[in-house]
Design a protein around this motif. Structure first.
Motif, PDB file in Angstrom:
ATOM      1  N   LEU A   8       0.945  -1.291  -0.125  1.00 19.98           N
ATOM      2  CA  LEU A   8       0.002  -0.021   0.038  1.00 19.98           C
ATOM      3  C   LEU A   8       0.970   1.237  -0.153  1.00 19.98           C
ATOM      4  O   LEU A   8       1.711   1.401   0.913  1.00 19.98           O
ATOM      5  CB  LEU A   8      -1.020  -0.035   1.280  1.00 19.98           C
ATOM      6  CG  LEU A   8      -1.635   1.322   1.341  1.00 19.98           C
ATOM      7  CD1 LEU A   8      -2.688   1.046   0.435  1.00 19.98           C
ATOM      8  CD2 LEU A   8      -2.547   1.098   2.766  1.00 19.98           C
ATOM      9  N   ALA A   9       0.824   2.176  -1.082  1.00 17.18           N
ATOM     10  CA  ALA A   9       1.564   3.313  -1.019  1.00 17.18           C
ATOM     11  C   ALA A   9       0.717   4.400  -0.480  1.00 17.18           C
ATOM     12  O   ALA A   9      -0.445   4.548  -0.982  1.00 17.18           O
ATOM     13  CB  ALA A   9       1.934   3.392  -2.488  1.00 17.18           C
ATOM     14  N   ILE A  10       1.406   5.352   0.249  1.00 22.92           N
ATOM     15  CA  ILE A  10       0.909   6.689   0.525  1.00 22.92           C
ATOM     16  C   ILE A  10       1.693   7.492   0.052  1.00 22.92           C
ATOM     17  O   ILE A  10       2.656   7.599  -0.616  1.00 22.92           O
ATOM     18  CB  ILE A  10       0.731   6.854   2.164  1.00 22.92           C
ATOM     19  CG1 ILE A  10       2.100   6.718   2.741  1.00 22.92           C
ATOM     20  CG2 ILE A  10      -0.426   5.621   2.554  1.00 22.92           C
ATOM     21  CD1 ILE A  10       1.939   6.809   4.360  1.00 22.92           C
ATOM     22  N   GLN A  11       1.206   8.958   0.150  1.00 28.67           N
ATOM     23  CA  GLN A  11       1.944  10.175  -0.219  1.00 28.67           C
ATOM     24  C   GLN A  11       2.858  10.798   0.760  1.00 28.67           C
ATOM     25  O   GLN A  11       2.346  10.875   1.958  1.00 28.67           O
ATOM     26  CB  GLN A  11       1.068  11.182  -1.065  1.00 28.67           C
ATOM     27  CG  GLN A  11       0.254  10.571  -1.960  1.00 28.67           C
ATOM     28  CD  GLN A  11       1.133  10.338  -3.108  1.00 28.67           C
ATOM     29  OE1 GLN A  11       2.039  11.151  -3.613  1.00 28.67           O
ATOM     30  NE2 GLN A  11       0.702   9.433  -4.096  1.00 28.67           N
ATOM     31  N   ARG A  12       3.846  11.194   0.481  1.00 34.69           N
ATOM     32  CA  ARG A  12       4.776  12.211   1.498  1.00 34.69           C
ATOM     33  C   ARG A  12       4.999  13.489   0.683  1.00 34.69           C
ATOM     34  O   ARG A  12       5.563  13.415  -0.349  1.00 34.69           O
ATOM     35  CB  ARG A  12       6.039  11.476   2.019  1.00 34.69           C
ATOM     36  CG  ARG A  12       6.942  12.176   2.886  1.00 34.69           C
ATOM     37  CD  ARG A  12       8.043  11.526   3.519  1.00 34.69           C
ATOM     38  NE  ARG A  12       8.669  10.926   2.668  1.00 34.69           N
ATOM     39  CZ  ARG A  12       9.573   9.891   2.781  1.00 34.69           C
ATOM     40  NH1 ARG A  12       9.504   9.280   3.796  1.00 34.69           N
ATOM     41  NH2 ARG A  12      10.379   9.484   1.754  1.00 34.69           N
ATOM     42  N   CYS A  13       4.835  14.552   1.513  1.00 36.69           N
ATOM     43  CA  CYS A  13       5.259  15.759   0.750  1.00 36.69           C
ATOM     44  C   CYS A  13       6.747  16.111   0.941  1.00 36.69           C
ATOM     45  O   CYS A  13       7.128  15.937   2.158  1.00 36.69           O
ATOM     46  CB  CYS A  13       4.512  17.194   1.863  1.00 36.69           C
ATOM     47  SG  CYS A  13       4.966  18.623   0.968  1.00 36.69           S
ATOM     48  N   ARG A  14       7.533  16.309  -0.232  1.00 35.57           N
ATOM     49  CA  ARG A  14       8.728  16.792   0.008  1.00 35.57           C
ATOM     50  C   ARG A  14       9.214  17.817   0.365  1.00 35.57           C
ATOM     51  O   ARG A  14      10.229  18.015   1.083  1.00 35.57           O
ATOM     52  CB  ARG A  14       9.112  16.546  -1.507  1.00 35.57           C
ATOM     53  CG  ARG A  14       9.212  15.096  -2.098  1.00 35.57           C
ATOM     54  CD  ARG A  14       9.847  15.071  -3.344  1.00 35.57           C
ATOM     55  NE  ARG A  14      10.167  13.825  -4.052  1.00 35.57           N
ATOM     56  CZ  ARG A  14       9.763  13.291  -5.417  1.00 35.57           C
ATOM     57  NH1 ARG A  14       9.643  14.320  -6.022  1.00 35.57           N
ATOM     58  NH2 ARG A  14       9.881  12.076  -5.513  1.00 35.57           N
ATOM     59  N   ASP A  15       8.383  18.770   0.719  1.00 42.84           N
ATOM     60  CA  ASP A  15       8.494  20.085   1.192  1.00 42.84           C
ATOM     61  C   ASP A  15       8.571  20.052   2.979  1.00 42.84           C
ATOM     62  O   ASP A  15       9.606  20.485   3.457  1.00 42.84           O
ATOM     63  CB  ASP A  15       7.700  21.174   0.639  1.00 42.84           C
ATOM     64  CG  ASP A  15       7.547  21.496  -0.514  1.00 42.84           C
ATOM     65  OD1 ASP A  15       8.904  21.210  -1.258  1.00 42.84           O
ATOM     66  OD2 ASP A  15       6.800  21.746  -1.423  1.00 42.84           O
ATOM     67  N   ALA A  25      -3.522  15.549  -4.241  1.00 45.03           N
ATOM     68  CA  ALA A  25      -2.955  15.897  -5.179  1.00 45.03           C
ATOM     69  C   ALA A  25      -2.047  17.302  -4.496  1.00 45.03           C
ATOM     70  O   ALA A  25      -1.236  17.703  -5.102  1.00 45.03           O
ATOM     71  CB  ALA A  25      -4.101  16.847  -6.093  1.00 45.03           C
ATOM     72  N   ALA A  26      -2.427  17.814  -3.155  1.00 46.74           N
ATOM     73  CA  ALA A  26      -1.436  18.700  -2.494  1.00 46.74           C
ATOM     74  C   ALA A  26      -1.599  18.266  -1.159  1.00 46.74           C
ATOM     75  O   ALA A  26      -2.306  17.748  -0.549  1.00 46.74           O
ATOM     76  CB  ALA A  26      -2.187  20.115  -2.940  1.00 46.74           C
ATOM     77  N   HIS A  31       0.395  22.924   1.656  1.00 48.40           N
ATOM     78  CA  HIS A  31      -0.334  23.252   0.652  1.00 48.40           C
ATOM     79  C   HIS A  31       0.718  23.128  -0.703  1.00 48.40           C
ATOM     80  O   HIS A  31       0.429  23.483  -1.907  1.00 48.40           O
ATOM     81  CB  HIS A  31      -0.887  24.645   0.585  1.00 48.40           C
ATOM     82  CG  HIS A  31      -1.820  24.863   1.545  1.00 48.40           C
ATOM     83  ND1 HIS A  31      -3.115  24.114   1.900  1.00 48.40           N
ATOM     84  CD2 HIS A  31      -1.623  25.677   2.769  1.00 48.40           C
ATOM     85  CE1 HIS A  31      -3.651  24.630   2.996  1.00 48.40           C
ATOM     86  NE2 HIS A  31      -2.891  25.489   3.822  1.00 48.40           N
ATOM     87  N   GLY A  32       1.771  22.481  -0.446  1.00 49.06           N
ATOM     88  CA  GLY A  32       2.783  22.178  -1.509  1.00 49.06           C
ATOM     89  C   GLY A  32       2.318  21.220  -2.375  1.00 49.06           C
ATOM     90  O   GLY A  32       1.387  20.127  -2.074  1.00 49.06           O
ATOM     91  N   GLY A  33       2.729  21.033  -3.613  1.00 46.61           N
ATOM     92  CA  GLY A  33       2.221  19.952  -4.581  1.00 46.61           C
ATOM     93  C   GLY A  33       3.438  19.028  -5.023  1.00 46.61           C
ATOM     94  O   GLY A  33       3.326  18.026  -5.708  1.00 46.61           O
ATOM     95  N   ASP A  34       4.551  18.939  -4.167  1.00 45.39           N
ATOM     96  CA  ASP A  34       5.647  18.168  -4.534  1.00 45.39           C
ATOM     97  C   ASP A  34       5.612  17.032  -3.759  1.00 45.39           C
ATOM     98  O   ASP A  34       6.090  17.045  -2.565  1.00 45.39           O
ATOM     99  CB  ASP A  34       6.870  18.660  -4.478  1.00 45.39           C
ATOM    100  CG  ASP A  34       8.235  18.266  -4.912  1.00 45.39           C
ATOM    101  OD1 ASP A  34       7.898  17.194  -5.528  1.00 45.39           O
ATOM    102  OD2 ASP A  34       9.238  18.591  -4.744  1.00 45.39           O
ATOM    103  N   LEU A  35       5.020  15.831  -4.173  1.00 39.86           N
ATOM    104  CA  LEU A  35       4.511  14.938  -3.330  1.00 39.86           C
ATOM    105  C   LEU A  35       5.250  13.537  -3.989  1.00 39.86           C
ATOM    106  O   LEU A  35       5.499  13.470  -5.285  1.00 39.86           O
ATOM    107  CB  LEU A  35       2.932  14.539  -3.258  1.00 39.86           C
ATOM    108  CG  LEU A  35       1.978  15.688  -2.832  1.00 39.86           C
ATOM    109  CD1 LEU A  35       0.697  15.460  -2.854  1.00 39.86           C
ATOM    110  CD2 LEU A  35       2.454  16.022  -1.562  1.00 39.86           C
ATOM    111  N   GLU A  36       5.511  12.474  -3.125  1.00 35.42           N
ATOM    112  CA  GLU A  36       6.367  11.331  -3.593  1.00 35.42           C
ATOM    113  C   GLU A  36       5.519  10.176  -3.021  1.00 35.42           C
ATOM    114  O   GLU A  36       4.983  10.191  -1.760  1.00 35.42           O
ATOM    115  CB  GLU A  36       7.749  11.134  -3.360  1.00 35.42           C
ATOM    116  CG  GLU A  36       7.873  11.316  -1.610  1.00 35.42           C
ATOM    117  CD  GLU A  36       9.599  11.323  -1.388  1.00 35.42           C
ATOM    118  OE1 GLU A  36      10.091  10.830  -2.165  1.00 35.42           O
ATOM    119  OE2 GLU A  36       9.751  11.783  -0.308  1.00 35.42           O
ATOM    120  N   SER A  37       5.557   9.242  -3.850  1.00 40.48           N
ATOM    121  CA  SER A  37       4.799   7.766  -3.048  1.00 40.48           C
ATOM    122  C   SER A  37       5.857   6.977  -2.291  1.00 40.48           C
ATOM    123  O   SER A  37       7.043   6.964  -2.799  1.00 40.48           O
ATOM    124  CB  SER A  37       4.397   6.881  -4.354  1.00 40.48           C
ATOM    125  OG  SER A  37       3.816   5.857  -3.980  1.00 40.48           O
TER     126      SER A  37
END
Length: 119
Positions: A8-15, A25-26, A31-37
């Motif tokens: 199961l993959a989730i998102q992590r904000c790179r900022d 998406a953000a 409120h940054g949009g630079d996300l990684e799985s």
């Protein structure tokens, strides 16, 4: 979700490092949009659930039911999911769940209720 390797993959904000649900998406933190799985532990507790009933194709078929739920992952984010197994109704005892790779082509992950609940 990555059905190929069963994770199961989730998102992590790179900022800011905030962990987020899949398909976000953000970042809700900065409120940054630079996300990684990133991989999730795939373990969590049911926050809320609802049994959904639907009629199958033929008149001889019995209604099918599935349980949809919100699972609070131990990693932090909450995810919408399908649930397999009996959800205990004990007040104050959360149902512990584990991600299960599924052959279903679904946007929602499948979690299996762990049966080894303590008192």
């Amino acid at each position: 979700m990555n059905p190929r390797d069963g994770t199961l993959a989730i998102q992590r904000c790179r900022d800011c490092g905030t962990l987020l649900a899949p398909l976000i998406a953000a970042c809700s933190g900065c409120h940054g949009g630079d996300l990684e799985s990133v991989p999730s532990s795939g373990i969590g507790s049911i926050v809320s659930s609802k049994v959904m009933h639907r009629e199958l194709d033929g008149p001889q078929d019995n209604p099918a039911s599935r349980t949809i739920a919100i699972v609070a992952l131990d990693d932090g984010p909450w995810v919408y999911s399908w649930i397999a197994g009996h959800i205990p109704t004990h007040s104050g005892q959360p149902a512990r769940d584990e991600f299960q790779p599924s052959a279903m082509d679904e946007r929602l992950p499948l979690f299996l209720v762990q049966s080894d609940q303590g008192p």
